[in-house]
Scaffold this motif. Structure first.
Motif, PDB file in Angstrom:
ATOM      1  N   UNK A 315       0.815  -1.215   0.000  1.00 40.24           N
ATOM      2  CA  UNK A 315       0.000   0.000   0.000  1.00 40.24           C
ATOM      3  C   UNK A 315       0.850   1.268   0.000  1.00 40.24           C
ATOM      4  N   UNK A 316       2.079   1.146  -0.479  1.00 43.57           N
ATOM      5  CA  UNK A 316       2.962   2.321  -0.576  1.00 43.57           C
ATOM      6  C   UNK A 316       3.600   2.401  -1.958  1.00 43.57           C
ATOM      7  N   UNK A 317       2.858   2.023  -2.977  1.00 44.21           N
ATOM      8  CA  UNK A 317       3.416   2.059  -4.325  1.00 44.21           C
ATOM      9  C   UNK A 317       3.376   3.472  -4.890  1.00 44.21           C
ATOM     10  N   UNK A 318       4.225   3.719  -5.858  1.00 41.97           N
ATOM     11  CA  UNK A 318       4.429   5.064  -6.390  1.00 41.97           C
ATOM     12  C   UNK A 318       3.637   5.260  -7.674  1.00 41.97           C
ATOM     13  N   UNK A 319       2.708   6.208  -7.661  1.00 39.73           N
ATOM     14  CA  UNK A 319       1.851   6.444  -8.815  1.00 39.73           C
ATOM     15  C   UNK A 319       2.611   7.024 -10.003  1.00 39.73           C
ATOM     16  N   UNK A 320       3.734   7.652  -9.749  1.00 39.51           N
ATOM     17  CA  UNK A 320       4.479   8.267 -10.852  1.00 39.51           C
ATOM     18  C   UNK A 320       5.054   7.226 -11.817  1.00 39.51           C
TER      19      UNK A 320
END
Length: 817
Positions: A315-320
């Motif tokens: 739940x800490x993935x990077x949307x960029x």
């Protein structure tokens, strides 16, 4: 016996009902007579903890028959073996005055008794003979109850299982719940939250588990529990919870022995690991299969099952990163483990790859585990779907998944056939439904929401059943046989899921609810710019996740080739999942020949308009339903009608602001029947900005200037004289119960309190937002042009009598603003 039966059938419907008996009311049957029913009862087991004994007791409430297990029936009657009966199945034979109910086991006999009573309660007295077998062996509910008595995503009061850190002493409601579950053929209950508290393993609580199991056992419902993976360290005093450590293995073996001593027929364990901050085997670089098999080995000697949730993701993935995609997680984590789970492990898979959204594609993990037992996880509690304060009949959504053909290896592969074990010849499989009943007498907080629980049991038994037919059985059992009642509740319920999807999230964009706070009201911005991965990737020009293999996250490629090809292409992806699989301009033309943005506008208006019809339809049933249930349902439907407009306006305003593309029909941002509160003459009130901006009409609201003094907002009515429905949009925040009075001239039109927390069950908010926004409507008010409108708001505690706007809707014109 016959005289007892006639007393039951002559009871009146006028008596108020609180919902405690759910669909097991044994209400009057029009046209019934003593000759309709058998005149003797023979229960073939007199042991009070036996399901056959309970079946006899149930039948004494409404009818009389011979009931027993197959072995008991053959012994008692010298009859031949009944072919075709499978585990938990039953044979029901009604021929004139002779009735036989024979289960393959005692649980099946009880199911057959409930089936017979259901037919009688619906006025069906025909002669029949048939065998009914379950589609799958596992038909469980998951309850997310915490040991302190609270319930995560529970909307019906405190837990029936726990209080103040311990198992409850009084198990009356537990037995009542088991009875309800048995009537829909549910055979197991996981009683505690998947985010498990390790102190459930204390001696006192283990003894309590035995007490709960004793209460449920007569109904054929087995008890199971959720485990905290790190219990060996946090509870057992070890310095590790590594699943291959001998001390950890010994710890779980000892715990399991203690529990089975208290509950000899425990169903097994449910485990959530390495997801949303929960501990698990990955902490020690062990596979998820190694972690699951740890528990499987412990329960196997006792015949237990381990349900291992596939809800594992970061739940800490990077949307960029354009390639990042939470939806990929289940297959990424589990595909390579296929065949490595023990045979008493069942991987429990949410129906879609994200999290109980209003519409998702079928999880591709079902097509990637060919050598592993699987079960589908459905959510009866309406976490993202209005939290039991919006009518949403969910089974049509479930049916789209159960009927979906994944075409594994190019062969028919419906989800229902995969989870039953039939498609890949697996020994176990089935259904897990997140229910979250509470101590409220309605069980789920809403009378109408119980249709979802009823239908869950029916579909778990037979997924080929028609959701509307199931619904109508539930209506007859719950509200009686009046044709108008059947017609109108059917109409509302069958329209409810499409309506909710329309006024919340469309085209596969998900519900657009606030994922960072309560999961109840709208907040489209909350989906993006965080690590939770429920992204829309909306910007000024385009919207949607690109999940193609060619240019996106590759999620479409997790399906077998035939299905993957459909989703890879813009031309073949169905409109209702377009934005799930593709990132497109707002001006992209759908198959329905509307642009994406115009479809958003139109659908949100259409959905809200449908919601306005629900309280109108329900009102026609006032004299056909007891007053207590009638008023309770009407209150919720009125709330839904108002809140659907909050949703409609918030989503439309947000995407209009994002895209700068106007609504072709000129509705968005244009509200000719409204008077904004901040534009009224204010005394003791002050304007305030609302954040997010789209949660208030014209982006602003008013609150009292003081926490202790009333405020007044007034204005001259400039609408033509006539009859109007006057709606007051306000915010009902938690932390106080403000009072409101609405006047036209010197006449008081309405008064009310901001006390929805006393009547509704959703997760409440302390802020002016989409969760607290609501509406009070006064119907059929005679208005003269030039009348002075005045609203007096009296604050209470932290609730400063907040107001958004007043709307004057010409009565009978069908205008919704």
């Amino acid at each position: 016996m016959r005289s007892l039966l006639l007393v039951v059938l002559s009871a009146g419907l006028a008596i108020a009902e609180d919902g405690l008996n759910a669909w097991l009311r044994y209400a009057p049957v029009p046209g019934a007579s003593g000759n309709t029913f058998p005149s003797a009862i023979v229960a073939l087991n007199k042991t009070k903890s036996s399901p056959v004994y309970i079946a006899g007791q149930e039948l004494q409430k409404a009818a009389s028959v011979v009931v027993g297990s197959l072995d008991q029936y053959m012994t008692a009657t010298n009859s031949k073996y009944i072919p075709g009966l499978e585990v938990d199945g039953f044979w029901l034979n009604v021929k004139g005055s002779s009735v036989q109910i024979v289960g393959q086991n005692e649980r099946g006999a009880l199911y057959g008794a409930f089936e017979y009573l259901s037919r009688l309660a619906q006025g069906n007295f025909s002669d029949i003979s048939y065998i009914s077998n379950p589609s799958a062996p596992i038909r469980w509910t998951n309850e997310w109850d915490n040991l302190d008595g609270s319930i995560e995503r529970g909307y019906a009061g405190p837990s029936i299982f726990f209080k103040d850190g311990y198992v409850v002493d009084n198990v009356t409601r537990v037995a009542q719940y088991a009875r309800i579950l048995a009537s829909i053929r549910i055979n197991g209950v996981i009683i505690n939250n998947v985010n498990a508290n390790e102190t459930l393993l204390s001696d006192r609580n283990v003894q309590g588990l035995g007490r709960l199991a004793d209460a449920m056992r007569p109904y054929g419902v087995k008890l199971g529990i959720s485990l905290n993976f790190s219990s060996p360290r946090g509870f057992g005093g070890l310095d590790t919870f590594d699943p291959v450590d001998p001390a950890v293995i010994a710890f779980w073996g000892n715990v399991t022995e203690r529990i089975y001593h208290a509950v000899p027929d425990m169903a097994g364990y449910l485990v959530k690991a390495n997801s949303e901050g929960q501990p698990g085997p990955l902490t020690y670089n062990r596979t998820l299969a190694v972690g699951a098999n740890l528990f499987a080995n412990a329960v196997k000697p006792h015949g237990g099952i381990v349900m291992f949730r596939a809800f594992v993701y970061d739940n800490h993935i990077n949307e960029s990163n354009w390639k990042n995609d939470r939806a990929n997680a289940a297959v990424d984590f589990f595909k390579d483990l296929d065949g490595k789970f023990d045979d008493n492990v069942v991987v429990q898979i949410k129906y879609g790859p994200i999290d109980f959204q209003v519409r998702e594609p079928t999880s591709p993990l079902f097509a990637n585990l060919l050598q592993t037992n699987t079960a589908i996880e459905l959510q009866i509690t309406q976490e993202y779907l209005g939290q039991q304060d919006h009518l949403v009949y969910i089974p049509p959504l479930w049916k789209t998944v159960l009927d979906f053909d994944l075409r594994v290896e190019g062969k028919p592969s419906k989800v229902q056939d995969i989870i039953s074990g039939e498609r890949f010849k697996r020994p176990l499989g089935g259904y897990a439904g997140v229910v979250n009943v509470g101590t409220n007498t309605t069980w789920l907080g809403s009378h109408l929401a119980m249709s979802n629980l009823y239908a869950y049991g029916r579909l778990a038994w037979d997924p080929t059943s028609d959701p509307q037919a199931i619904l109508q059985d539930w209506i007859r059992l719950t509200f009686g046989l009046d044709p108008a009642v059947l017609s109108f509740i059917t109409q509302m319920s069958m329209e409810s899921w499409p309506a909710y999807e329309n006024y919340t999230g469309n085209l596969g964009i998900q519900t657009l609810t606030d994922i960072l706070y309560t999961h109840f009201g709208p907040n489209p911005a909350s989906q993006d710019d965080n690590g939770w991965g429920q992204w829309t990737r909306a910007d000024h020009n385009a919207i949607g996740m690109d999940r193609t293999v060619s240019n996106g996250t590759g999620f479409a490629g997790q399906y077998p080739p035939e299905v993957a090809a459909v989703y890879e292409s813009l031309e073949t992806t169905p409109d209702d999942l377009l934005l799930w699989f593709h990132h497109v301009p707002y001006t992209y033309n759908l198959h329905c020949r509307k642009t994406v943005i115009q479809y958003f506008y139109d659908a949100h208006y259409a959905g809200a308009e449908t919601a306005q019809t629900f309280p109108v339809l329900w009102s026609t049933l006032k004299d056909k339903i007891d007053a207590q249930r009638y008023e309770d349902v009407l209150f919720r439907l009125n709330f839904q009608a108002g809140h659907s407009i909050v949703w409609r306006d918030a989503i439309n305003e947000f995407y209009f602001n994002k895209s700068s593309i106007p609504d072709a029909a000129g509705r968005v941002g244009n509200h000719p029947y409204r008077i904004e509160a901040e534009n009224m003459k204010l005394c003791g009130y002050k304007p305030v900005n609302v954040t997010p901006f789209e949660m208030a009409s014209n982006f602003r609201a008013i609150t009292t200037s003081s926490k202790s003094k009333s405020g007044t907002a007034s204005t001259k009515v400039d609408f033509p004289s006539g009859t109007y429905d006057i709606g007051v949009s306000y915010y009902d925040v938690i932390g106080g119960k403000a009072k409101y009075q609405l006047y036209l001239g010197d006449k008081k039109v309405a008064e009310w309190k901001g006390d929805n927390e006393d009547h509704l069950g959703h997760a409440f908010s302390t802020m002016l937002d989409g969760h607290s926004a609501t509406r009070k409507t006064s119907k059929g008010v005679e208005v003269k042009k030039g009348d002075r409108l005045r609203i007096v708001g009296s604050p209470d505690g932290g609730e400063l009598a907040p107001l958004d706007y007043v709307v004057f809707l010409p009565a009978g014109k069908g205008i919704v603003d």
